[in-house]
Scaffold this motif. Structure first.
Motif, mmCIF file in Angstrom:
data_model
loop_
_atom_site.group_PDB
_atom_site.id
_atom_site.type_symbol
_atom_site.label_atom_id
_atom_site.label_comp_id
_atom_site.label_asym_id
_atom_site.label_seq_id
_atom_site.Cartn_x
_atom_site.Cartn_y
_atom_site.Cartn_z
ATOM 1 N N ASP A 250 1.117 23.066 -12.532
ATOM 2 C CA ASP A 250 1.429 23.617 -13.851
ATOM 3 C C ASP A 250 0.661 24.925 -14.041
ATOM 4 O O ASP A 250 -0.565 24.945 -13.920
ATOM 5 N N GLU B 132 -0.191 26.483 -16.639
ATOM 6 C CA GLU B 132 -1.121 26.471 -17.765
ATOM 7 C C GLU B 132 -2.494 25.959 -17.360
ATOM 8 O O GLU B 132 -3.505 26.384 -17.897
ATOM 9 N N HIS C 176 8.789 26.806 -21.574
ATOM 10 C CA HIS C 176 7.798 26.871 -20.496
ATOM 11 C C HIS C 176 8.337 27.716 -19.342
ATOM 12 O O HIS C 176 7.606 28.526 -18.760
#
Length: 198
Positions: A90, A92, A166
């Protein structure tokens, strides 16, 4: 009377538990072999999944019940779909390599959190288990199915909206169709006249 391994070269009789475990091992080996052989046949696997889904849908339609199992399948499908569309790391919370966000960044291929084969296998297995559960009346809980459908659609829309945001934020597309592919340098034909020139 069970006889173990004899010292005098006698017969070996295995216990029933070892016979069952040997049979289970043989069956699991053959099953894994079939799965391994099916891996490159993407279209055939998804056609098989469509047939399994159709059989489940027809069963639920004619029985007119088991909506709670279908709702559970829907939630599970949504969870698998999000894992299928998400990158393995991910961006993030990435400590390691992240997705390229600019044209000058190094190219890194999109690696899914849930690979396509495991996505297909999990979906097919879930529908097969759901189909078997429709033969047990204990799982036929009386519910008002339009409310379940509405709630599932709300979950689908909100979850997919978050996933799409996202994708836009970190500029990745989890699908390979429509992407430009590098074909390498094209061979140039050298004119014989150019070669003969001094």
């Amino acid at each position: 009377m069970n006889v173990g391994v004899g010292t005098g070269g006698g017969d070996v009789v295995s216990s029933p538990s070892s016979t069952v475990s040997q049979w289970f091992f043989t069956v699991s080996q053959r099953y894994q072999h079939l799965l391994d052989k099916s891996t490159p046949h993407v279209l055939h696997r998804w056609i098989f999944f469509s047939v399994v889904t159709l059989i489940y849908t027809v069963r639920v339609y004619f029985v007119e019940g088991f909506y709670i199992i279908t709702y559970g399948l829907g939630i599970y499908i949504l969870q698998l779909l999000i894992a299928f569309l998400s990158p393995q790391v991910d961006p993030e919370i990435a400590d390691g390599p992240s997705l390229p966000t600019r044209g000058s960044d190094e190219f890194r291929p999109f690696v899914r959190r849930l690979p396509e084969f495991k996505f297909w296998y999990s979906l097919t297995k879930a529908f097969c288990i759901g189909f078997v559960l429709t033969f047990f009346s204990a799982f036929d809980v009386p519910v008002f199915w339009p409310i379940l459908l509405f709630y599932w659609l709300v979950l689908l829309i909100s979850t997919m909206k978050r996933q799409i945001m996202h994708m836009i934020k970190y500029r990745y597309v989890p699908f390979t169709f429509g992407k430009q592919r590098y074909s390498g340098k094209k061979a140039t034909v050298i004119d014989e006249a150019d070669v003969s020139r001094p």
